[in-house]
Design a protein around this motif. Structure first.
Motif, mmCIF file in Angstrom:
data_model
loop_
_atom_site.group_PDB
_atom_site.id
_atom_site.type_symbol
_atom_site.label_atom_id
_atom_site.label_comp_id
_atom_site.label_asym_id
_atom_site.label_seq_id
_atom_site.Cartn_x
_atom_site.Cartn_y
_atom_site.Cartn_z
ATOM 1 N N ALA A 1 2.538 -3.050 -7.948
ATOM 2 C CA ALA A 1 1.308 -3.374 -7.160
ATOM 3 C C ALA A 1 1.802 -3.560 -5.721
ATOM 4 N N TYR A 2 2.688 -4.515 -5.756
ATOM 5 C CA TYR A 2 3.400 -4.732 -4.557
ATOM 6 C C TYR A 2 4.045 -3.675 -3.798
ATOM 7 N N ASN A 3 4.571 -2.796 -4.283
ATOM 8 C CA ASN A 3 5.133 -1.597 -3.676
ATOM 9 C C ASN A 3 4.276 -0.518 -3.283
ATOM 10 N N ILE A 4 3.102 -0.524 -4.234
ATOM 11 C CA ILE A 4 2.049 0.372 -3.723
ATOM 12 C C ILE A 4 1.379 -0.191 -2.569
ATOM 13 N N GLY A 5 1.054 -1.368 -2.289
ATOM 14 C CA GLY A 5 0.634 -2.185 -1.047
ATOM 15 C C GLY A 5 1.100 -1.866 -0.076
ATOM 16 N N ARG A 6 2.806 -2.241 -0.071
ATOM 17 C CA ARG A 6 3.500 -2.062 0.916
ATOM 18 C C ARG A 6 3.615 -0.461 1.416
ATOM 19 N N ALA A 7 3.497 0.329 0.410
ATOM 20 C CA ALA A 7 3.727 1.529 0.837
ATOM 21 C C ALA A 7 2.430 2.275 1.561
ATOM 22 N N TYR A 8 1.087 1.991 1.110
ATOM 23 C CA TYR A 8 -0.167 2.015 1.643
ATOM 24 C C TYR A 8 -0.029 1.771 3.062
ATOM 25 N N GLY A 9 0.475 0.390 3.357
ATOM 26 C CA GLY A 9 0.473 -0.071 4.767
ATOM 27 C C GLY A 9 1.320 0.623 5.577
ATOM 28 N N GLN A 10 2.551 1.026 4.907
ATOM 29 C CA GLN A 10 3.611 1.731 6.016
ATOM 30 C C GLN A 10 2.982 3.123 6.328
ATOM 31 N N ILE A 11 2.451 3.806 5.380
ATOM 32 C CA ILE A 11 2.130 5.125 5.623
ATOM 33 C C ILE A 11 0.900 5.400 6.408
ATOM 34 N N TYR A 12 -0.127 4.626 6.376
ATOM 35 C CA TYR A 12 -1.297 4.488 7.027
ATOM 36 C C TYR A 12 -1.416 3.784 8.328
ATOM 37 N N GLN A 13 -0.457 2.591 8.426
ATOM 38 C CA GLN A 13 -0.461 1.582 9.410
ATOM 39 C C GLN A 13 -1.889 1.383 9.714
ATOM 40 N N PRO A 14 -2.728 0.798 8.857
ATOM 41 C CA PRO A 14 -3.923 0.376 9.336
ATOM 42 C C PRO A 14 -4.020 -1.172 10.077
ATOM 43 N N LYS A 15 -4.744 -1.730 10.849
ATOM 44 C CA LYS A 15 -4.796 -2.772 11.179
ATOM 45 C C LYS A 15 -5.209 -3.891 10.101
ATOM 46 N N THR A 16 -6.328 -3.368 9.564
ATOM 47 C CA THR A 16 -6.874 -4.315 8.629
ATOM 48 C C THR A 16 -7.594 -3.299 7.422
ATOM 49 N N ILE A 17 -7.541 -3.795 6.042
ATOM 50 C CA ILE A 17 -8.150 -3.240 5.055
ATOM 51 C C ILE A 17 -8.982 -4.153 4.297
ATOM 52 N N VAL A 18 -9.996 -3.642 3.360
ATOM 53 C CA VAL A 18 -10.526 -4.679 2.540
ATOM 54 C C VAL A 18 -10.065 -4.438 1.125
ATOM 55 N N ILE A 19 -9.855 -5.402 0.356
ATOM 56 C CA ILE A 19 -9.304 -5.348 -0.935
ATOM 57 C C ILE A 19 -10.172 -6.076 -1.938
ATOM 58 N N GLY A 20 -10.468 -5.744 -3.222
ATOM 59 C CA GLY A 20 -11.291 -6.250 -4.405
ATOM 60 C C GLY A 20 -10.751 -5.982 -5.673
ATOM 61 N N CYS A 21 -11.217 -6.714 -6.725
ATOM 62 C CA CYS A 21 -10.934 -6.324 -8.006
ATOM 63 C C CYS A 21 -11.976 -6.402 -8.972
ATOM 64 N N ASP A 22 -11.943 -6.020 -10.118
ATOM 65 C CA ASP A 22 -12.655 -6.222 -11.306
ATOM 66 C C ASP A 22 -12.566 -7.373 -12.252
ATOM 67 N N ILE A 23 -12.960 -7.835 -13.202
ATOM 68 C CA ILE A 23 -13.023 -8.755 -14.084
ATOM 69 C C ILE A 23 -11.950 -8.900 -14.893
ATOM 70 N N ARG A 24 -11.094 -7.667 -15.191
ATOM 71 C CA ARG A 24 -9.898 -7.834 -16.081
ATOM 72 C C ARG A 24 -9.052 -9.075 -15.836
ATOM 73 N N LEU A 25 -8.356 -9.632 -17.007
ATOM 74 C CA LEU A 25 -7.661 -10.616 -16.674
ATOM 75 C C LEU A 25 -6.550 -10.416 -15.878
ATOM 76 N N SER A 26 -5.823 -9.191 -15.981
ATOM 77 C CA SER A 26 -4.723 -9.011 -14.965
ATOM 78 C C SER A 26 -5.111 -8.729 -13.574
ATOM 79 N N SER A 27 -6.238 -8.466 -13.196
ATOM 80 C CA SER A 27 -6.737 -7.774 -11.969
ATOM 81 C C SER A 27 -6.346 -8.654 -10.789
ATOM 82 N N GLU A 28 -6.680 -9.825 -10.948
ATOM 83 C CA GLU A 28 -6.498 -11.042 -9.742
ATOM 84 C C GLU A 28 -4.931 -10.835 -9.446
ATOM 85 N N ASP A 29 -4.057 -10.994 -10.215
ATOM 86 C CA ASP A 29 -2.640 -11.067 -9.962
ATOM 87 C C ASP A 29 -2.133 -9.829 -9.331
#
Length: 456
Positions: A25-53
């Motif tokens: 998940a860290y690598n996906i976030g890092r790759a998203y940021g490096q490829i698209y170079q957005p200033k800001t993005i929104v993030i959310g998660c569902d209720i699964r026990l693993s989602s918040e982490d």
């Protein structure tokens, strides 16, 4: 370099621990940021026990790539879509496994204006960088703040109805212990504030990642009973049930009958064309006749697209279509940045029930009677293309009209079918429909004939 198997055609989905974990998940976030170079993005998660982490790991990756993050908290996918086009941000990520089993999770990624990121529009590049881990050094890291999108999201939802025209109705709402409950509560409060005479009967409304009533997936027949029962018990006008991240909603009529997604496409097309004739309606090619009939009756224009959210959204943008619908219960809206929503469809259904003064069953029973369908039937086959060719050869002598928009559709005038390979599994998906006015044969005869052909 480790190959990541969680990357699919339209999103990221994988088994926890092996296919998807916090490091990935860290690598996906890092790759998203490096490829698209957005200033800001929104993030959310569902209720699964693993989602918040997983969400926190992705946020760290984004921050380390120099991206600022607005954390929307526990959300459905469409709240992230809404944030991505409504706020001054350049993208969004929802951590969700939707209706997948308990030991799965995943992510849905969008760019600015909630444009989808799928295999052909950037997901492969994110995968390659996440696999290689060759991240560029960043001088200034991004920061994270919390943001409550709910009030603005509710205001937007209210634009799809005219409060003054809504008649007294009783609705059963089944959030399936997924992410929909907090939005249902907020809509209920808004209805009271606006004096909209709609009573909501809420079942399984509390978000609970242990899913005490089973994974929320109303497409499975065994998951429909609680909604059906509540509709009959309370004498409700309609039942609504959602999947885990509530980007799909499923409707039940006042008799507790589950309505196939195909007929809901016709109903929502009617809702828009009642307001504004001449609008364009995009649909998938699996089942089409009822949609054609409704769109023609209410003076719209029907446009066919390949199945799958990225194709539907692209086709809607191309034609400026007001609405797009798939029989799989995904519904897309121009005023919602062409994204799919599980909240807008039932609000529009309430609007149609009010304006036509009809029951839901009387609105759809005519459609079902006129254009009966088989529902989607899935077959496990060794070679999907070989099987499709066999079907093709078998019917060639009958000289059907052939359409290759998605898989193959054969039209015999009185009946038609679409058969296509699944994008995600080794399955062949079959849909059959007929015209009652031209056809004395029962649907089951066609189902049996094609089943013998496919399995023979």
């Amino acid at each position: 370099m480790t190959q990541l198997t969680c990357f699919k055609a339209y999103d990221i989905r994988g088994k926890l621990g092996t296919e998807l974990n916090e490091e990935i998940a860290y690598n996906i976030g890092r790759a998203y940021g490096q490829i698209y170079q957005p200033k800001t993005i929104v993030i959310g998660c569902d209720i699964r026990l693993s989602s918040e982490d997983l969400k926190q790991a992705a946020i760290k990756g984004l921050n380390d790539a120099g991206v600022n993050v607005l954390d929307l908290g526990m959300t459905g996918t469409e709240e992230v879509y809404f944030g991505a086009f409504h706020l001054d941000v350049q993208g969004g990520i929802e951590v969700t496994a939707s209706h997948n089993p308990m030991d799965y999770n995943g992510m849905k990624l969008v760019r600015e204006n909630a444009r989808p990121i799928s295999a052909d529009t950037g997901l492969k590049e994110i995968q390659a960088l996440a696999e290689s881990g060759e991240f560029a050094d960043v001088v200034t890291k991004g920061a994270t703040g919390k943001y409550n999108i709910l009030p603005e999201f509710i205001e937007h939802l209210m634009t799809y109805i005219d409060p003054a025209k809504i008649r007294p109705l009783k609705l059963v709402m089944n959030a399936g212990n997924g992410a929909a409950g907090h939005v249902v509560d907020a809509i209920e409060a808004k209805f009271k504030q606006l004096n909209i005479p709609v009573e909501l009967i809420k079942i399984h409304n509390e978000a609970d990642g242990t899913f005490p009533n089973g994974i929320p997936n109303p497409i499975l027949v065994e998951n429909r009973e609680s909604t059906r029962h509540a509709v009959l018990q309370h004498g409700a006008d309609m039942g609504i049930a959602w999947d885990g991240d509530f980007d799909r909603c499923f409707l039940f009529d006042e008799k507790g009958q589950f309505i196939e997604g195909y007929y809901i496409v016709g109903l929502l097309a009617q809702a828009f064309l009642l307001k504004q004739s001449g609008e364009k309606i995009v649909h998938d090619p699996r089942l089409v006749w009822n949609t054609f009939n409704i769109v023609e009756k209410y003076h719209g224009e029907a446009i066919q697209s390949k199945s799958g959210h990225s194709f539907i959204k692209e086709k809607m943008r191309e034609h400026n279509a007001v609405y797009g619908g798939e029989m799989s219960a995904h519904h897309y809206f121009r005023d919602f940045a062409y994204c799919d929503s599980g909240m807008i469809p039932w609000l529009l259904a309430v609007s149609v029930l009010s304006e036509t003064q009809q029951t839901l069953s009387s609105l759809v029973e005519g459609m079902i009677e006129k254009f009966p369908c088989s529902g989607e039937i899935n077959f496990k086959v060794v070679d999907t293309q070989l099987t499709i060719q066999k079907i093709f050869d078998y019917y060639a002598a009958q000289k059907p009209t052939i359409d290759h928009t998605d898989g193959v559709s054969l039209d015999f005038g009185a009946w038609r079918f679409n058969v296509r390979a699944s994008n995600t599994e080794p399955l062949l998906r079959l849909n059959i429909e007929s015209r009652t006015d031209q056809n004395p044969k029962p649907m089951q005869d066609y189902v049996d004939e094609l089943t013998r052909l496919i399995q023979g």
